[in-house]
Structures are given as C-alpha cells and as structure tokens.
Design a protein around this motif. Structure first.
Motif, PDB file in Angstrom:
ATOM      1  N   LEU A   1       0.836  -1.192   0.000  1.00 58.10           N
ATOM      2  CA  LEU A   1       0.000   0.000   0.000  1.00 58.10           C
ATOM      3  C   LEU A   1       0.873   1.244   0.000  1.00 58.10           C
ATOM      4  O   LEU A   1       2.020   1.194   0.421  1.00 58.10           O
ATOM      5  N   VAL A   2       0.346   2.333  -0.521  1.00 57.41           N
ATOM      6  CA  VAL A   2       1.074   3.596  -0.498  1.00 57.41           C
ATOM      7  C   VAL A   2       0.202   4.661   0.154  1.00 57.41           C
ATOM      8  O   VAL A   2      -1.018   4.649   0.056  1.00 57.41           O
ATOM      9  N   SER A   3       0.899   5.584   0.797  1.00 63.34           N
ATOM     10  CA  SER A   3       0.206   6.671   1.497  1.00 63.34           C
ATOM     11  C   SER A   3       0.081   7.878   0.594  1.00 63.34           C
ATOM     12  O   SER A   3       0.595   7.902  -0.520  1.00 63.34           O
ATOM     13  N   GLU A   4      -0.561   8.898   1.111  1.00 63.77           N
ATOM     14  CA  GLU A   4      -0.532  10.208   0.468  1.00 63.77           C
ATOM     15  C   GLU A   4       0.929  10.700   0.470  1.00 63.77           C
ATOM     16  O   GLU A   4       1.717  10.258   1.298  1.00 63.77           O
ATOM     17  N   PRO A   5       1.301  11.610  -0.455  1.00 62.21           N
ATOM     18  CA  PRO A   5       2.687  12.088  -0.490  1.00 62.21           C
ATOM     19  C   PRO A   5       3.011  12.958   0.734  1.00 62.21           C
ATOM     20  O   PRO A   5       2.195  13.778   1.148  1.00 62.21           O
ATOM     21  N   LEU A   6       4.201  12.753   1.288  1.00 57.11           N
ATOM     22  CA  LEU A   6       4.669  13.545   2.425  1.00 57.11           C
ATOM     23  C   LEU A   6       5.968  14.228   2.037  1.00 57.11           C
ATOM     24  O   LEU A   6       6.625  13.833   1.076  1.00 57.11           O
ATOM     25  N   LYS A   7       6.362  15.226   2.822  1.00 57.51           N
ATOM     26  CA  LYS A   7       7.701  15.780   2.647  1.00 57.51           C
ATOM     27  C   LYS A   7       8.710  14.710   3.044  1.00 57.51           C
ATOM     28  O   LYS A   7       8.377  13.779   3.771  1.00 57.51           O
ATOM     29  N   PRO A   8       9.984  14.838   2.606  1.00 55.42           N
ATOM     30  CA  PRO A   8      10.951  13.776   2.895  1.00 55.42           C
ATOM     31  C   PRO A   8      11.133  13.541   4.398  1.00 55.42           C
ATOM     32  O   PRO A   8      11.427  14.462   5.148  1.00 55.42           O
TER      33      PRO A   8
END
Lengths: 100, 416
Positions: free
Chosen positions: B262-269
């Motif tokens: 599964l992948v999450s919403e994009p986050l900052k690094p």
C-alpha cells in the motif's frame, strides 16, 4: 474478511480465528522406506495450486483448535463448503490450472 | 532506437515533445520464433533483452496476456538488496545487484536505481544472532554488510521509535548500504525498449492457452492469436506458473499467494532509507514522489485474486505505526495485491523440465523484483546454451527430489 463455517463448532467465525494449512487430502506414503525419492519429494513439496476450486485444510486456531477441510475458489475466494477430516467434498475441482 | 540524452530532451523541447519515437513496436506474431518467452514482466523482458544482447538471439517473442509489466513488476515495493545467507542465493542476487549498478547506462533508460541502503531490524536476541551470522556470511561472500546498534540506527532514521518502551524494542539491525530501491515500471519499460530495438517482438494481449509438444519436445505455444511455433519456450509467468505447467502436464513445487502493498498520500521527505522488520512484519520506504511505500506479508491461503485480505493490512500497519509513531495519522492512498509463486525453500526455480526445449523461471516468491536483471541474465544464458548457467545450476526443480534445498526461509531474516 472471510467468514468460515467451522464444522466442529457449527457456526460462522471470522477469518482471523483460523489458519490456512495448505492442500487437503494429501496421503502420507504408507511405506516411507520403500518410497523412492521422486514420490517422496512429490509428497513433501509438489502441490496442485489450482486457479479455480481448491480443497484445503484449515485450523480453527483460536477456537476449537481442530482441523477441517474447506472447498474454496482461489480467484473469487468464495467458500463452497466446509467438511470434517475424513469426509469427502461434494464440490469437485474444476480448475484451469495446477496439475492433478 | 532513439537514444535518450539531455541534448535530445532539449531538441524535442523545441517541437513541444510531439515527435518522440514510440518506445517499442506493437507487431503481429510471426509463425515461428527461435525462442518464445511466456510472460512480459520484468524477468521475461530482461530475459529477452539479454538473449538479444549477450547471445545474439533476436528471433524472439515475448508473449504477454495483459500489458507489459502489469503483474508483479508493477505491484512490488521496489526493494533491491543482495544480503542473502546461503552462497547459492547470495551469488545470484549479488549478480543482479552488479547489473543494477550499471543498468540505467546499459539500457539508456533511467531506472532510478537509488542505493539508499536497506536496514533489517532485529527485535529479539535470536534475531540479533541471525543478523550477525548473516552479515558475516555476506562479507565472506564479498557482499557489503554491517551490524548496526541502536544508536547508529537512530542516527540514520531519527523518526523511528528506538526506545525500550515499544512492544518489540529495536535491538539492532543489519545494514546493506548498496541496497535500495528502483523505479519498477521503468525497469520493465527499459528492458522492453532495449529488447524491441534488437528485434524482439513484444506480443501484448496475447494469452497462452496451451503448450504444444510432440515426442517429449516442445513445438510452440497455443495463444489467443493462434499457434506460434518455437524451438525453445521459456516460461516466466510468476503467480500463474502452475497454470502454464499444467498445460504441459507438469507439476511444480509452487503455491500461489496474494502479497499486498500500500502507499500513502505524499509527504515531505522523512525517510531516506529502506526499513524492514521480519519480526513485526512490515517494511517501508519513501518514494521520490513522497508517498510511503509499505509492504505486507502474504495471505496464508492460496489465491489468484490480485487483492489482499484486510487482516493482513491491519497487522502490517500496526507494526509500522509502532515503529514510526508519526505515521499514525498518515492516510493511505491505494492498496493492491500481486500473486507470488512461493517455493518450499523460498528460492527460485530456474530449470529445464522433462519436456525438451521447455524451461521454467519461477518461484521467486515474495522477492523477485530485486533479482530482475540477474534473473533475466542467467535465464537467457540457460535458454541460449540449453543447459543451466553456473549461477542458475543450484536452482533446478530436481532439488525438491534430491533434498538439496537452499533454505532461505527463516535464515535470511527477511520480509521481502
């Protein structure tokens, strides 16, 4: 979440109470010392792995802790029947894949 | 083949990027090929590419029932490493690792191979004994590896909860700095483009429905677009290998299971390495786009459904949140499953079969992506010579009869 009917407890319980234990109806060779390597390897490791109706063992691990058999479709995951060890399934394997 | 370069990008920019050549053709099947590869995922395409490039065999078709790289190649968590315990496995995966290191240049296609390091956590004393043993074995095999203590882990991954108050405290880790991630789709596309440029026909939407044989030798494959003859057929069909084997009357030591990610919403690094834990069963990395890529265990039952069960997601995310408390409020974007063909010893099968000219490359189970170039390279050599490449020789089907297994299951200490 699969809902599985345990034939021993005689009720439907959730998947997490159970553990899948692989293909059912595999008979241990009656005379292991007389069984050649190919037949023994087949018994230990080679499986039907059908894409379709499959007979498999399950354990009611967090329930009665007894083994029983399930006939399940390996694409739709629909459970066609559950039955006790020693009984024969009524739904037959009609798979496209996996060797007999 | 149109070469990709910075100058090319600039040149095509002047014409609004409207004149790029197609990356590969969409040919009609010929009536006969020297070699047919069944399965157009990363491994199959890599096999076709190396057949053409290393062995000069270009009269090759890759037969794919869907689209290229649409199966497990598109469904894995893109982790690459080679820190396996046993020599046979370590040499094979290290062979792949060395190919990964030059792959973008070789293919003239950016596979975004990023050697950001892979960390395998230990949570029990036995985990740590296994980690020490495995790292020592790796170093004896010339593979990089270090054992990290908690302080070193905390320096590399400040956001991980390394305190003693977690349910399964982190005691240490193995660390392979050369490990990392790659862009999974680009791997398939890069190999496809390279193979096509050398004359390989990529036949998509062409499903194999039967294997035709006569007198113990393969004649070709029946497909939804008719019969295609071939001298040699290499099956690289991952989760559906048993289905193809049955067409040839063969039985394999495989069971197909759903493996999900599964992948999450994009986050900052927040995470610049790959963290895996076999004990609590979860692994996570952050993609260049910023989303967390999270892997789960397989569902215990056999399945071909390309979706995973809810209890497995819950189990995995419990582990991830325990290790990374700050991820507890991250929303998950997508979840999917791929069908992995697992063997009893968790090592692949790269093998001839009792049917002459019919070869199988399967059983990569939960960890095939990392081996993509190596798998293709040794399988191409095996198909070209008609006998096993030295690195592939230990991986025959016969090991399940002789008992000479390569038991990586518990020993590698890995969730793939």
């Amino acid at each position: 979440m699969l809902h599985i009917y345990c034939p021993h407890c005689e009720e439907y319980r959730e998947e997490e109470e159970f553990r899948p234990k692989g293909e059912a109806h595999i008979a241990r060779p009656k005379a292991p010392e007389e069984t050649d390597d190919a037949a023994w390897g087949d018994y230990l490791f080679f499986r039907k792995n059908p894409r379709g109706v499959h007979h498999e063992q399950w354990l009611h691990a967090a329930g009665c802790r007894k083994f029983f058999n399930v006939t399940r479709h390996t694409v739709s995951y629909e459970i066609l029947e559950t039955y006790k060890v020693g009984q024969q399934p009524t739904a037959r394997t009609t798979d496209k894949g996996g060797a007999k | 083949m149109q070469r990709y370069s910075g100058f090319g990008l600039l040149k095509h920019g002047l014409s609004h990027h409207e004149n790029w050549q197609r990356a590969w053709r969409n040919p009609e099947p010929k009536s006969k090929y020297d070699v047919i590869i069944v399965g157009g995922g990363g491994h199959g395409l890599a096999t076709a590419y190396y057949l053409a490039r290393e062995h000069g065999i270009t009269n090759v078709a890759v037969v794919e029932k869907g689209w290229l790289g649409g199966g497990n190649t598109a469904r894995n968590t893109t982790i690459v490493r080679s820190n396996y315990l046993w020599g046979e496995a370590a040499w094979l995966y290290e062979h792949a690792m060395k190919l990964w290191e030059g792959l973008s240049q070789d293919l003239n296609y950016n596979v975004m191979f990023s050697q950001r390091g892979v960390m395998n956590l230990g949570h029990t004393l036995q985990d740590m004994r296994d980690i020490h043993r495995r790292v020592n074995a790796n170093r004896l095999n010339g593979i990089d590896g270090e054992v990290l203590d908690v302080r070193q882990i905390q320096e590399l991954v400040p956001i991980m909860d390394c305190s003693r108050s977690t349910r399964y405290p982190v005691l240490g880790a193995s660390w392979q700095p050369r490990g990392g991630v790659a862009r999974h789709d680009a791997v398939a596309w890069g190999f496809a483009r390279g193979a096509d440029a050398r004359g390989v026909d990529l036949l998509q939407q062409t499903e194999v429905t039967g294997i035709r044989e006569s007198g113990g030798r393969v004649l070709g494959v029946e497909t939804t677009r008719g019969f295609i003859a071939a001298d040699t057929v290499g099956v690289v069909a991952a989760g559906n290998s048993s289905v193809i084997a049955k067409m040839a009357g063969l039985r394999l030591p495989l069971e197909s299971h759903p493996l999900q990610a599964l992948v999450s919403e994009p986050l900052k690094p927040v995470l610049d390495t790959v963290v895996m834990s076999n004990h609590v069963h979860g692994y996570v990395s952050q993609s260049d786009k910023g989303d967390l890529v999270i892997g789960a265990g397989i569902d215990g039952y056999n399945g071909y459904g390309q979706r995973g069960s809810y209890p497995t997601i819950e189990h995995t995310l419990q582990a991830i949140v325990e290790l990374f408390p700050m991820f507890s409020r991250v929303r998950m974007n997508r979840q999917w499953g791929g069908i992995v063909d697992t063997t009893p010893d968790a090592c692949p099968i790269i093998s001839a079969t009792p049917v002459g000219g019919l070869f199988f490359n399967c059983g990569w189970g939960t960890g095939g992506f990392k081996a993509t170039p190596g798998s293709g390279h040794v399988f191409a050599a095996t198909l070209a010579a008609g006998k096993a490449h030295p690195l592939a020789a230990p991986f025959t089907i016969d090991r399940f009869i002789s008992g000479k297994l390569i038991d990586e299951h518990g020993a590698a200490g890995v969730a793939h």
